[in-house]
Design a protein around this motif. Structure first.
Motif, PDB file in Angstrom:
ATOM      1  N   ALA A 189       4.469 -28.548  -9.135  1.00 50.29           N
ATOM      2  CA  ALA A 189       4.925 -27.186  -8.870  1.00 50.29           C
ATOM      3  C   ALA A 189       6.448 -27.099  -8.933  1.00 50.29           C
ATOM      4  O   ALA A 189       7.004 -26.129  -9.459  1.00 50.29           O
ATOM      5  CB  ALA A 189       4.416 -26.724  -7.510  1.00 50.29           C
ATOM      6  N   THR A 190       7.135 -28.113  -8.411  1.00 45.99           N
ATOM      7  CA  THR A 190       8.597 -28.124  -8.458  1.00 45.99           C
ATOM      8  C   THR A 190       9.096 -28.155  -9.889  1.00 45.99           C
ATOM      9  O   THR A 190      10.019 -27.414 -10.261  1.00 45.99           O
ATOM     10  CB  THR A 190       9.149 -29.342  -7.694  1.00 45.99           C
ATOM     11  N   PHE A 191       8.498 -29.000 -10.719  1.00 43.56           N
ATOM     12  CA  PHE A 191       8.929 -29.082 -12.113  1.00 43.56           C
ATOM     13  C   PHE A 191       8.717 -27.744 -12.826  1.00 43.56           C
ATOM     14  O   PHE A 191       9.564 -27.297 -13.606  1.00 43.56           O
ATOM     15  CB  PHE A 191       8.193 -30.191 -12.861  1.00 43.56           C
ATOM     16  N   LYS A 192       7.589 -27.092 -12.559  1.00 45.52           N
ATOM     17  CA  LYS A 192       7.331 -25.806 -13.210  1.00 45.52           C
ATOM     18  C   LYS A 192       8.347 -24.750 -12.780  1.00 45.52           C
ATOM     19  O   LYS A 192       8.768 -23.908 -13.589  1.00 45.52           O
ATOM     20  CB  LYS A 192       5.910 -25.332 -12.902  1.00 45.52           C
ATOM     21  N   ASN A 193       8.754 -24.779 -11.541  1.00 45.38           N
ATOM     22  CA  ASN A 193       9.791 -23.849 -11.098  1.00 45.38           C
ATOM     23  C   ASN A 193      11.078 -24.065 -11.886  1.00 45.38           C
ATOM     24  O   ASN A 193      11.752 -23.104 -12.292  1.00 45.38           O
ATOM     25  CB  ASN A 193      10.051 -24.013  -9.607  1.00 45.38           C
ATOM     26  N   GLU A 194      11.437 -25.333 -12.121  1.00 45.24           N
ATOM     27  CA  GLU A 194      12.645 -25.631 -12.889  1.00 45.24           C
ATOM     28  C   GLU A 194      12.453 -25.280 -14.361  1.00 45.24           C
ATOM     29  O   GLU A 194      13.414 -24.886 -15.048  1.00 45.24           O
ATOM     30  CB  GLU A 194      13.019 -27.107 -12.741  1.00 45.24           C
ATOM     31  N   LEU A 195      11.241 -25.409 -14.857  1.00 46.08           N
ATOM     32  CA  LEU A 195      10.945 -25.083 -16.250  1.00 46.08           C
ATOM     33  C   LEU A 195      11.330 -23.637 -16.568  1.00 46.08           C
ATOM     34  O   LEU A 195      11.950 -23.353 -17.601  1.00 46.08           O
ATOM     35  CB  LEU A 195       9.451 -25.307 -16.509  1.00 46.08           C
ATOM     36  N   TRP A 196      10.987 -22.724 -15.660  1.00 44.69           N
ATOM     37  CA  TRP A 196      11.247 -21.305 -15.907  1.00 44.69           C
ATOM     38  C   TRP A 196      12.632 -20.880 -15.440  1.00 44.69           C
ATOM     39  O   TRP A 196      13.084 -19.769 -15.758  1.00 44.69           O
ATOM     40  CB  TRP A 196      10.170 -20.466 -15.232  1.00 44.69           C
ATOM     41  N   ALA A 197      13.320 -21.736 -14.700  1.00 46.40           N
ATOM     42  CA  ALA A 197      14.673 -21.411 -14.229  1.00 46.40           C
ATOM     43  C   ALA A 197      15.756 -21.864 -15.199  1.00 46.40           C
ATOM     44  O   ALA A 197      16.937 -21.583 -14.988  1.00 46.40           O
ATOM     45  CB  ALA A 197      14.916 -22.041 -12.857  1.00 46.40           C
ATOM     46  N   ALA A 198      15.377 -22.563 -16.266  1.00 45.50           N
ATOM     47  CA  ALA A 198      16.360 -23.072 -17.225  1.00 45.50           C
ATOM     48  C   ALA A 198      17.106 -21.923 -17.898  1.00 45.50           C
ATOM     49  O   ALA A 198      16.592 -20.807 -18.027  1.00 45.50           O
ATOM     50  CB  ALA A 198      15.671 -23.934 -18.275  1.00 45.50           C
TER      51      ALA A 198
END
Length: 294
Positions: A189-198
């Protein structure tokens, strides 16, 4: 005559930013719960430098801990200087077969950058995956949907059951496949949050390699959700009836989207009459029961 600066590769720019963003979350988390951890990098130049700079920002948390940074390849003077901080241990390994790791591990394996080939990358996944708190960020050439399904099977077999697979497509239609795999639901879940915050500056859009429509989606904190709508309606048709929590779980584990995106899709689908819900009114909660309308 002025020399024209070479445009940075957009895939590299986005992958580097994703790595830095995730390391900002991974480093304090792993140091909080473990006394020793390992980071493995296969791109000695840009990516290794960026990773060491992140670790340097957590110098205060490295006290009493040990973070081993292993470079597959040669060490440069710049890397050696960045890796001289207390609590960091920097070393290089020429032969991937000689790689040894301790404690939780995050490995960035980039096929196509440096000397790492795909068979070697998968051997590293198989050797690194078993163990507590192991994770890989794997960059590969584009692959067909059935190949991506096979990749996920291999990751599960290596002890990394939770994964996201996403294609990075640039304006020239060049594509790289990015896989993040972990044994932690929370870290996925943390990685996915960063995925869309790029950042969006690099001209990269995302695509789910298992999306039959091959839709390209702009990077955004509020992304376009049509591919997720199709995926959730298909899943709901397969199940018949389930809770919002069930579909949030599906979103996390089987799509490129975040669980929070599920509510927006289902709210819109209920308003348009594509699904029914119980209770019929009020905000959707994880316990709300939804059904695909015949």
């Amino acid at each position: 005559m002025a020399v024209r600066a070479e445009r940075p590769d957009p895939h590299t720019a986005v992958m580097r930013e994703l790595l830095v963003r995730y390391l900002d979350a991974w480093t304090p988390a792993v140091l909080r719960s473990h006394r020793r951890a390992t980071y493995v990098e296969t791109v000695p130049d840009d990516f290794a430098t960026s990773a060491l700079r992140v670790f340097g920002e957590f110098a205060d948390r490295l006290t009493g801990h040990q973070l081993d940074v292993v470079i597959l390849g040669s060490l440069t003077t710049a890397l050696t200087e960045l890796g001289a901080a207390p609590g960091l241990s920097l070393r290089s390994v020429a032969d991937p077969a000689d790689l040894t790791v301790t404690g939780p591990v995050l490995a960035h394996l980039d096929v196509g950058a440096g000397a790492l080939d795909e068979p070697t990358a998968w051997r590293l996944v198989a050797s690194l995956g078993p163990g507590k708190a192991r994770e890989v960020l794997l960059a590969l050439p584009p692959a067909a949907a059935d190949e991506v399904t096979e990749y996920r099977t291999r990751l599960r077999a290596a002890g990394l059951p939770y994964a996201v697979t996403v294609e990075l497509a640039d304006d020239d239609r060049r594509v790289r496949l990015l896989l993040f795999a972990t044994s932690s639901d929370k870290h996925l879940a943390t990685f996915k949050n960063e995925l869309w915050a790029a950042d969006e500056f690099a001209g990269i859009r995302y695509r789910d390699p298992r999306d039959a429509e091959h839709s390209l989606v702009d990077i955004s904190l509020t992304p376009q959700l049509l591919p997720l709508r199709r995926a959730l309606l298909d899943e709901l048709a397969r199940r018949g009836t389930c809770t919002v929590a069930d579909l949030q779980h599906h979103t996390l584990h089987e799509t490129i989207y975040r669980p929070a995106d599920t509510v927006g899709v289902l709210t819109s689908a209920a308003s348009s009459g594509a699904i029914t819900r119980e209770p019929a009114k009020g905000r959707l909660s994880p316990r709300t029961v939804v059904s695909r309308r015949p």
